[in-house]
Write a protein that holds these residues in place. Structure first.
Motif, PDB file in Angstrom:
ATOM      1  N   ALA A  34       0.828  -1.208   0.000  1.00 12.67           N
ATOM      2  CA  ALA A  34       0.000   0.000   0.000  1.00 12.67           C
ATOM      3  C   ALA A  34       0.860   1.254   0.000  1.00 12.67           C
ATOM      4  CB  ALA A  34      -0.927  -0.004   1.216  1.00 12.67           C
ATOM      5  N   GLY A  35       1.959   1.222   0.753  1.00 13.65           N
ATOM      6  CA  GLY A  35       2.817   2.390   0.836  1.00 13.65           C
ATOM      7  C   GLY A  35       3.694   2.613  -0.382  1.00 13.65           C
ATOM      8  N   ALA A  36       3.806   1.608  -1.242  1.00 10.54           N
ATOM      9  CA  ALA A  36       4.707   1.686  -2.393  1.00 10.54           C
ATOM     10  C   ALA A  36       3.970   1.821  -3.714  1.00 10.54           C
ATOM     11  CB  ALA A  36       5.591   0.440  -2.434  1.00 10.54           C
ATOM     12  N   THR A  37       2.638   1.861  -3.688  1.00  9.62           N
ATOM     13  CA  THR A  37       1.837   1.989  -4.906  1.00  9.62           C
ATOM     14  C   THR A  37       0.783   3.069  -4.698  1.00  9.62           C
ATOM     15  OG1 THR A  37       0.351   0.233  -4.129  1.00  9.62           O
ATOM     16  CG2 THR A  37       2.176  -0.421  -5.579  1.00  9.62           C
ATOM     17  N   GLU A  38       0.125   3.458  -5.790  1.00  8.88           N
ATOM     18  CA  GLU A  38      -0.868   4.526  -5.714  1.00  8.88           C
ATOM     19  C   GLU A  38      -2.241   4.120  -6.217  1.00  8.88           C
ATOM     20  OE1 GLU A  38      -0.548   7.450  -4.312  1.00  8.88           O
ATOM     21  OE2 GLU A  38       1.564   7.145  -3.803  1.00  8.88           O
ATOM     22  N   ARG A  39      -2.304   3.224  -7.208  1.00 10.03           N
ATOM     23  CA  ARG A  39      -3.579   2.894  -7.852  1.00 10.03           C
ATOM     24  C   ARG A  39      -3.974   1.431  -7.711  1.00 10.03           C
ATOM     25  NH1 ARG A  39      -0.307   5.328 -11.105  1.00 10.03           N
ATOM     26  NH2 ARG A  39       0.016   3.448 -12.359  1.00 10.03           N
ATOM     27  N   LEU A  40      -3.021   0.569  -7.484  1.00  5.21           N
ATOM     28  CA  LEU A  40      -3.258  -0.867  -7.485  1.00  5.21           C
ATOM     29  C   LEU A  40      -4.244  -1.262  -6.388  1.00  5.21           C
ATOM     30  CD1 LEU A  40      -1.980  -3.276  -9.097  1.00  5.21           C
ATOM     31  CD2 LEU A  40      -0.427  -3.566  -7.140  1.00  5.21           C
ATOM     32  N   ARG A  41      -5.290  -2.040  -6.773  1.00  4.76           N
ATOM     33  CA  ARG A  41      -6.187  -2.598  -5.764  1.00  4.76           C
ATOM     34  C   ARG A  41      -5.441  -3.674  -4.982  1.00  4.76           C
ATOM     35  NH1 ARG A  41     -10.709  -0.097  -4.254  1.00  4.76           N
ATOM     36  NH2 ARG A  41     -11.201  -2.080  -3.274  1.00  4.76           N
TER      37      ARG A  41
ATOM     38  N   ASP B   5      -7.460   0.510   4.616  1.00  2.17           N
ATOM     39  CA  ASP B   5      -8.252   1.219   3.620  1.00  2.17           C
ATOM     40  C   ASP B   5      -8.006   2.721   3.715  1.00  2.17           C
ATOM     41  OD1 ASP B   5     -10.185   0.583   1.487  1.00  2.17           O
ATOM     42  OD2 ASP B   5     -11.476   1.976   2.592  1.00  2.17           O
ATOM     43  N   VAL B   6      -7.930   3.222   4.931  1.00  3.09           N
ATOM     44  CA  VAL B   6      -7.637   4.646   5.123  1.00  3.09           C
ATOM     45  C   VAL B   6      -6.246   4.986   4.586  1.00  3.09           C
ATOM     46  CG1 VAL B   6      -7.212   6.430   6.859  1.00  3.09           C
ATOM     47  CG2 VAL B   6      -9.212   4.934   7.073  1.00  3.09           C
ATOM     48  N   LEU B   7      -5.255   4.198   4.968  1.00 10.61           N
ATOM     49  CA  LEU B   7      -3.864   4.504   4.623  1.00 10.61           C
ATOM     50  C   LEU B   7      -3.542   4.261   3.155  1.00 10.61           C
ATOM     51  CD1 LEU B   7      -2.154   3.087   7.824  1.00 10.61           C
ATOM     52  CD2 LEU B   7      -2.531   5.490   7.244  1.00 10.61           C
TER      53      LEU B   7
ATOM     54  N   VAL C 186     -12.405   4.247   4.166  1.00  3.72           N
ATOM     55  CA  VAL C 186     -12.670   5.289   3.172  1.00  3.72           C
ATOM     56  C   VAL C 186     -13.801   4.867   2.245  1.00  3.72           C
ATOM     57  CG1 VAL C 186     -11.691   6.466   1.152  1.00  3.72           C
ATOM     58  CG2 VAL C 186     -10.324   6.198   3.236  1.00  3.72           C
ATOM     59  N   GLN C 187     -13.798   3.598   1.815  1.00  2.97           N
ATOM     60  CA  GLN C 187     -14.807   3.111   0.880  1.00  2.97           C
ATOM     61  C   GLN C 187     -16.152   2.957   1.584  1.00  2.97           C
ATOM     62  OE1 GLN C 187     -13.010   0.163  -2.152  1.00  2.97           O
ATOM     63  NE2 GLN C 187     -11.792  -0.139  -0.299  1.00  2.97           N
ATOM     64  N   LYS C 188     -17.199   3.376   0.903  1.00  2.00           N
ATOM     65  CA  LYS C 188     -18.536   3.317   1.464  1.00  2.00           C
ATOM     66  C   LYS C 188     -19.422   2.403   0.631  1.00  2.00           C
ATOM     67  CE  LYS C 188     -17.197   6.368   4.447  1.00  2.00           C
ATOM     68  NZ  LYS C 188     -16.764   5.897   5.780  1.00  2.00           N
ATOM     69  N   PRO C 189     -20.282   1.603   1.279  1.00  2.00           N
ATOM     70  CA  PRO C 189     -20.468   1.544   2.720  1.00  2.00           C
ATOM     71  C   PRO C 189     -19.335   0.833   3.461  1.00  2.00           C
ATOM     72  CG  PRO C 189     -21.827  -0.106   1.660  1.00  2.00           C
ATOM     73  CD  PRO C 189     -21.224   0.717   0.561  1.00  2.00           C
ATOM     74  N   HIS C 190     -18.475   0.116   2.697  1.00  2.00           N
ATOM     75  CA  HIS C 190     -17.335  -0.586   3.293  1.00  2.00           C
ATOM     76  C   HIS C 190     -16.475  -1.130   2.164  1.00  2.00           C
ATOM     77  CE1 HIS C 190     -19.414  -4.295   2.184  1.00  2.00           C
ATOM     78  NE2 HIS C 190     -20.490  -3.860   2.813  1.00  2.00           N
ATOM     79  N   PRO C 191     -15.261  -1.578   2.443  1.00  2.00           N
ATOM     80  CA  PRO C 191     -14.467  -2.224   1.400  1.00  2.00           C
ATOM     81  C   PRO C 191     -15.212  -3.422   0.812  1.00  2.00           C
ATOM     82  CG  PRO C 191     -13.087  -1.732   3.294  1.00  2.00           C
ATOM     83  CD  PRO C 191     -14.502  -1.440   3.710  1.00  2.00           C
ATOM     84  N   PRO C 192     -15.083  -3.648  -0.490  1.00  2.00           N
ATOM     85  CA  PRO C 192     -15.775  -4.795  -1.099  1.00  2.00           C
ATOM     86  C   PRO C 192     -15.342  -6.113  -0.464  1.00  2.00           C
ATOM     87  CG  PRO C 192     -14.871  -3.334  -2.782  1.00  2.00           C
ATOM     88  CD  PRO C 192     -14.319  -2.868  -1.479  1.00  2.00           C
ATOM     89  N   ILE C 193     -16.299  -7.006  -0.304  1.00  2.26           N
ATOM     90  CA  ILE C 193     -16.046  -8.341   0.236  1.00  2.26           C
ATOM     91  C   ILE C 193     -16.290  -9.345  -0.877  1.00  2.26           C
ATOM     92  CG2 ILE C 193     -16.780 -10.083   1.911  1.00  2.26           C
ATOM     93  CD1 ILE C 193     -17.630  -7.738   3.754  1.00  2.26           C
ATOM     94  N   TRP C 194     -15.235 -10.055  -1.270  1.00  2.00           N
ATOM     95  CA  TRP C 194     -15.334 -11.088  -2.297  1.00  2.00           C
ATOM     96  C   TRP C 194     -15.247 -12.451  -1.627  1.00  2.00           C
ATOM     97  CZ3 TRP C 194     -11.322  -9.422  -6.605  1.00  2.00           C
ATOM     98  CH2 TRP C 194     -11.776  -8.247  -7.212  1.00  2.00           C
ATOM     99  N   VAL C 195     -16.155 -13.329  -1.954  1.00  6.81           N
ATOM    100  CA  VAL C 195     -16.210 -14.657  -1.350  1.00  6.81           C
ATOM    101  C   VAL C 195     -15.513 -15.662  -2.261  1.00  6.81           C
ATOM    102  CG1 VAL C 195     -17.700 -16.501  -0.523  1.00  6.81           C
ATOM    103  CG2 VAL C 195     -18.326 -14.099  -0.119  1.00  6.81           C
TER     104      VAL C 195
END
Length: 313
Positions: free
Chosen positions: A75-82, A106-108, A176-185
């Motif tokens: 997260a700290g070394a990239t800007e766009r990558l999910r 998610d915030v950071l 940050v993401q609303k309503p929450h980060p996506p949850i993939w099963v």
């Protein structure tokens, strides 16, 4: 079609330099997401069959970097990558702590976390971690998801569940993401499809390998089932993300019917496979470019971006 790729979590390429080199190159080339697997310990001897290799053996020799540690570094070394946990075994960790860790990341990361979730398969790992009973892992996973959604949107919060209880707590900041980060099963069992329909924002199965072929016709049937289950749950099937993983397991083995493994072969064949899966409703394909060195992994990634992606359009 969007594309993702696995990051190394074990073996000689699972170093700070190796992980960051592959993550940054994937981002530079325009791929959408990076996958980070989850293991904490491995037993010396195991009776638990791994579902994605023909012999039922996990390919690790016992080493694995911890998932959230990798997520923070990338997260700290990239800007766009999910940044995708693929998948996080939910019963391994306290749900309140996990909710806090995901929200913090998610915030950071500026809102780039996707939480891929699974119930787990390695019974000995459950025992070593003092996790809830292995036989109850499906119910635990559902309860943990409910806790996450509450703690990511409600403060103070109270929960009185079968496996976890708390009262009048604050667990902020929210993601940050609303309503929450996506949850993939993850997974393609009937239980996984039900979990996706009731609680998920995406479905994230493994296919294109000898132990779990999941060819287009079977994928289409599962999607039909998932749509029915989602309708029954009064949720919107069209809002789900369908993300299909194609790892590099048992690559020397043919599929059970002797046919070519999807996403293997020459660029034209791979591009045709991608188009086929797009037509049946897959939104994102996750490929495995990991080799015995970061140089080899990077070369595979670059080949895919330069030689295959342009053929799909």
């Amino acid at each position: 079609m969007r594309y993702g790729f696995y990051l190394p979590t074990r073996g000689p390429t699972a170093t700070r330099d190796g992980i960051l080199a592959l993550a940054r190159e994937g981002e530079r080339l325009g791929l959408h997401s990076a996958m980070i697997a989850d293991h904490i310990v491995f037993p010396v001897e195991s009776q638990s069959p791994y579902p994605y290799t023909v012999d039922g053996k996990h390919p690790s020799a016992g080493d694995a970097l911890e998932t959230f540690s990798i997520l923070g570094v990338v997260a700290g070394a990239t800007e766009r990558l999910r940044l995708v946990t693929s998948v996080l075994v939910l019963p391994y960790r306290n749900p309140v702590l996990t909710a806090k860790m995901v929200a913090s990341l998610d915030v950071l990361s500026g809102g780039r976390v996707t939480l891929g979730v699974g119930t787990g398969w390695l019974q000995e790992e459950f025992a070593a971690l003092g996790s809830p009973d292995f036989a109850a892992r499906g119910a635990v996973t559902d309860e943990w998801i409910a806790i996450f959604k509450q703690l990511w949107s409600q403060s103070p919060a109270t929960f009185d569940g079968r496996f976890c209880r708390y009262a009048d707590i604050r667990c902020e900041p929210f993601p940050v993401q609303k309503p929450h980060p996506p949850i993939w099963v993850g997974g393609h069992s009937r239980a996984a499809l039900r979990r996706t329909a009731r609680h998920g924002d995406g479905w994230h199965p493994v296919g294109a390998i000898a132990a779990s072929p999941l060819p287009p016709q079977e994928m289409r049937a599962h999607l039909d089932t998932l749509k029915r289950l989602t309708d029954d749950a009064a949720r919107d099937f069209s809002a789900l993300t369908i993300s299909y993983k194609a790892p590099l397991y048992d690559t020397s083995l043919p599929l059970p019917d002797g046919s070519r493994r999807p996403f293997a072969g020459n660029p034209e064949e791979i591009a045709a496979d991608i188009r086929t899966f797009a037509v049946i409703g897959v939104h994102e394909l996750i490929f495995d470019f990991r080799g015995q060195s970061i140089a080899a992994s990077t070369e595979r990634l670059q080949h895919f971006a330069a030689e295959i992606i342009p053929l799909v359009a």
